[in-house]
Motif scaffolding. Structure first.
Motif, PDB file in Angstrom:
ATOM      1  N   ASP A   1       0.591   9.376   3.111  1.00 33.98           N
ATOM      2  CA  ASP A   1       0.635   9.535   1.622  1.00 33.98           C
ATOM      3  C   ASP A   1       0.927  10.969   1.517  1.00 33.98           C
ATOM      4  OD1 ASP A   1      -0.210   7.542   0.966  1.00 33.98           O
ATOM      5  OD2 ASP A   1      -2.064   8.039   0.545  1.00 33.98           O
TER       6      ASP A   1
ATOM      7  N   GLU B   1      -4.076   9.600   4.391  1.00 33.45           N
ATOM      8  CA  GLU B   1      -4.327   8.597   3.279  1.00 33.45           C
ATOM      9  C   GLU B   1      -4.238   9.709   2.033  1.00 33.45           C
ATOM     10  OE1 GLU B   1      -6.840   5.748   0.864  1.00 33.45           O
ATOM     11  OE2 GLU B   1      -6.863   5.184   2.664  1.00 33.45           O
TER      12      GLU B   1
ATOM     13  N   SER C   1      -6.510  10.977  -1.646  1.00 30.43           N
ATOM     14  CA  SER C   1      -6.969  10.178  -2.646  1.00 30.43           C
ATOM     15  C   SER C   1      -6.857  10.647  -4.304  1.00 30.43           C
ATOM     16  CB  SER C   1      -8.375  10.454  -2.708  1.00 30.43           C
ATOM     17  OG  SER C   1      -8.678  12.049  -2.587  1.00 30.43           O
TER      18      SER C   1
ATOM     19  N   PHE D   1      -7.936   6.784   8.159  1.00 27.91           N
ATOM     20  CA  PHE D   1      -7.188   5.731   8.468  1.00 27.91           C
ATOM     21  C   PHE D   1      -7.255   5.208   9.597  1.00 27.91           C
ATOM     22  CE2 PHE D   1      -4.644   9.873  10.019  1.00 27.91           C
ATOM     23  CZ  PHE D   1      -3.753   8.735  11.426  1.00 27.91           C
TER      24      PHE D   1
ATOM     25  N   LYS E   1      -7.532  11.527   3.246  1.00 28.75           N
ATOM     26  CA  LYS E   1      -8.857  10.503   4.070  1.00 28.75           C
ATOM     27  C   LYS E   1      -8.571   9.581   5.202  1.00 28.75           C
ATOM     28  CE  LYS E   1     -10.661   7.624   0.718  1.00 28.75           C
ATOM     29  NZ  LYS E   1     -10.215   6.526  -0.345  1.00 28.75           N
TER      30      LYS E   1
ATOM     31  N   SER F   1       2.085   4.113  -3.204  1.00 33.05           N
ATOM     32  CA  SER F   1       1.651   5.655  -2.665  1.00 33.05           C
ATOM     33  C   SER F   1       1.765   6.262  -4.157  1.00 33.05           C
ATOM     34  CB  SER F   1       1.424   5.951  -0.709  1.00 33.05           C
ATOM     35  OG  SER F   1       3.530   5.965  -0.994  1.00 33.05           O
TER      36      SER F   1
ATOM     37  N   ALA G   1      -1.644   2.984   4.484  1.00 32.15           N
ATOM     38  CA  ALA G   1      -1.470   4.589   3.814  1.00 32.15           C
ATOM     39  C   ALA G   1      -1.446   5.479   4.573  1.00 32.15           C
ATOM     40  CB  ALA G   1      -2.702   4.431   2.687  1.00 32.15           C
ATOM     41  N   GLY G   2      -1.343   5.876   5.942  1.00 40.91           N
ATOM     42  CA  GLY G   2      -1.084   7.385   6.707  1.00 40.91           C
ATOM     43  C   GLY G   2       0.293   7.423   5.707  1.00 40.91           C
TER      44      GLY G   2
ATOM     45  N   CYS H   1      -0.638  12.653   9.236  1.00 42.36           N
ATOM     46  CA  CYS H   1      -0.529  11.266   8.741  1.00 42.36           C
ATOM     47  C   CYS H   1      -1.751  11.441   8.089  1.00 42.36           C
ATOM     48  CB  CYS H   1      -1.033  10.096  10.076  1.00 42.36           C
ATOM     49  SG  CYS H   1       0.416   9.333  11.020  1.00 42.36           S
TER      50      CYS H   1
ATOM     51  N   ARG I   1      -0.948   7.329  -5.920  1.00 35.84           N
ATOM     52  CA  ARG I   1      -1.640   8.104  -5.389  1.00 35.84           C
ATOM     53  C   ARG I   1      -0.823   9.950  -5.204  1.00 35.84           C
ATOM     54  NH1 ARG I   1      -2.215   3.892  -2.817  1.00 35.84           N
ATOM     55  NH2 ARG I   1      -1.239   4.688  -0.781  1.00 35.84           N
TER      56      ARG I   1
ATOM     57  N   SER J   1       0.603  -1.254   0.368  1.00 38.92           N
ATOM     58  CA  SER J   1      -0.081   0.214  -0.231  1.00 38.92           C
ATOM     59  C   SER J   1       0.954   1.563  -0.202  1.00 38.92           C
ATOM     60  CB  SER J   1      -0.546   0.022   1.334  1.00 38.92           C
ATOM     61  OG  SER J   1       0.358   0.534   2.349  1.00 38.92           O
TER      62      SER J   1
END
Length: 511
Positions: free
Chosen positions: A82, A109, A111, A119, A117, A45, A79-80, A107, A48, A41
């Motif tokens: 990102d 994620e 999109s 996490f 988003k 990233s 995904a934290g 921290c 993303r 994941s």
């Protein structure tokens, strides 16, 4: 240019800091690599982050970008990362100053359009790293959860652009304050009361003893006798969660991604998995193990209806947590230990058709079928269940009685008083010893002092019933709880007799 951003990662129930280091070099062909044991994941990233930066109105550098997640010898997942990676790239290209990022934890994620988003694990991160950073910037949807930690300022952002504007002092974010420790209005236990259960006074007494000492319970009786109804109302007589218990329980739900609200859990968990549940769902699992039903029941109740119908390997996973109050999930890369101190309420029929002990309906099962059905629950597991209660069929007089039984609130007050005695008794002991059910052999020898008559009764029970050493230990602990309910320092004959009565389904009596 080199930049560094502070972040973190969850491992088990705890979290640890991670420094996200970014190096952007202008010479050579452009590429984007992430090192430091990232999982799939995190490696994904890159796409993303590139899209999020461009769609937020910023330029993505066409240069050599190397991201290092330090410490490099610990595997990272989720995904934290990102958000901190994107901020590090923008800092390395000169959009942000290094001092803009100092003292702040990031921290979240991203999109593809730059929105942030939520996490898993925001609360454990805030608890573990509150002394490392003065502020925490995370997605808006996760901010109320982390705001339960009041030692740091928590900022919730909706997008990457909002974070940039906050760091550049263009439009500051307001700190999120979580002033409600529990969800307002709704209480799932408010309509669950033991007074709704007709009759079964001896079962209610057994459940009160179980709640007072943290003992596990097995309910056995024919269909329709009220086993499930009693079990579902058992949490209503348990004391409310303390702040430390609520924090620990909420951390587990946060890690599992099952924290539906943003506040600390104010009710003890009541987990009732179906008997078709898999081994991994019960114990916890995955390549990066997440908590299972056993850990999600921590500080609460795990209710297993149709007990013998669970797969044998699923039932055997209960052995370690029932004994040690924690469960270890071993994988090739790492072993994780989750707390799992709960009260087990198991319910079962006495035979496949359910009417072996029913005086009104004839049992259609053969002795071999009955023995085979009961043998699905192993002796070692049964030994770990402190109290065995028979739940008989109710007669017409009991069913038609319109009088209400004793309310849960009154029973709960007695339970709280009993538990207060134990907390005082074990105040100098390790935190794992809170109630009588968790006493070790030395504590049992010290605190389970029998009167002469009680000793003779227990001796006769051992000789006649053939109970195991573990069952003997359970009887002492149960009798200690019953004595605490009476406010007695010494275990008397009536205390030990009642405790022995709660072991009437010991393995030797099932044959």
């Amino acid at each position: 240019m080199l930049s560094k951003v502070s972040s973190g990662c969850v491992m088990g129930i705890d979290a640890y800091p991670v420094d996200v280091e970014i190096d952007v070099v202008g010479s050579g062909l452009p590429y984007f690599s992430i090192i430091g044991l990232p999982d799939a994941s995190i490696r994904e990233s890159r796409a993303r982050i590139r899209s999020a930066i461009k769609n937020s109105g910023f330029a993505f550098p066409a240069k050599k970008i190397t991201v290092n997640l330090s410490p490099a010898d610990v595997k990272k997942e989720g995904a934290g990362f990102d958000l901190p990676i994107a901020l590090g790239i923008l800092s390395a290209t000169g959009l942000l100053r290094p001092e803009d990022l100092d003292g702040t934890l990031f921290c979240g994620e991203l999109s593809l359009n730059g929105r942030l988003k939520s996490f898993r694990g925001a609360l454990p991160l805030a608890i573990a790293l509150k002394n490392r950073c003065r502020a925490f910037v995370i997605p808006k949807t996760s901010a109320p959860e982390a705001a339960n930690v009041r030692e740091m300022d928590v900022y919730g952002a909706g997008s990457l652009r909002e974070v940039i504007e906050h760091l550049k002092r263009i439009r500051l974010l307001e700190p999120v304050k979580n002033t409600r420790p529990c969800p307002a209005g709704k209480n799932t236990l408010q309509n669950m009361d033991l007074s709704d259960v007709k009759g079964q006074e001896h079962v209610k007494r057994g459940l009160e003893v179980a709640a007072g000492g943290g003992h596990n319970v097995l309910l056995i009786g024919p269909p329709g006798s009220g086993k499930s109804m009693l079990a579902k109302r058992f949490p209503s007589i348990l004391p409310d969660l303390s702040h430390s218990e609520a924090l620990e329980t909420t951390k587990i739900f946060s890690i599992a991604g099952q924290l539906k609200g943003h506040n600390l859990l104010c009710e003890r968990p009541f987990r009732a998995p179906h008997h078709t549940i898999s081994y991994a769902a019960m114990a916890g699992g995955g390549s990066w193990p997440l908590p299972g039903e056993i850990s999600l029941s921590h500080n609460g109740v795990l209710f297993l209806d149709e007990f013998p119908e669970f797969r044998r390997d699923v039932l055997e996973t209960l052995r370690q947590p029932l004994e040690a109050g924690e469960i270890t999930i071993a994988r090739v890369q790492r072993s994780l230990t989750y707390p799992s101190r709960f009260i087990l309420i198991a319910a079962m029929n006495p035979c496949p058709c359910g009417y072996f002990t029913d005086p009104k309906k004839e049992c259609r099962c053969t002795p071999h079928q009955i023995q085979r059905y009961l043998s699905k629950v192993s002796g070692p597991l049964l030994d770990r269940i402190d109290i065995h209660l028979e739940v008989p069929r109710l007669n017409y007089a009991e069913l038609s009685d319109r009088r209400k039984g004793e309310p849960s609130s009154r029973i709960k007050s007695r339970v709280i008083r009993t538990m207060a005695l134990q907390k005082k008794r074990f105040r100098k002991k390790p935190s794992r010893i809170l109630y009588n059910a968790f006493m070790d052999p030395a504590d049992t020898e010290e605190h389970c002092v029998l009167s002469k008559e009680a000793g003779e009764i227990l001796k006769s029970a051992i000789l006649e019933l053939g109970i195991s050493a573990r069952a003997y230990d359970k009887i002492l602990k149960i009798s200690r709880t019953i004595a605490d309910m009476d406010g007695s320092g010494t275990i008397g004959s009536h205390h030990i007799s009642e405790a022995i009565g709660y072991r009437c389904l010991d393995r030797s009596l099932w044959t």
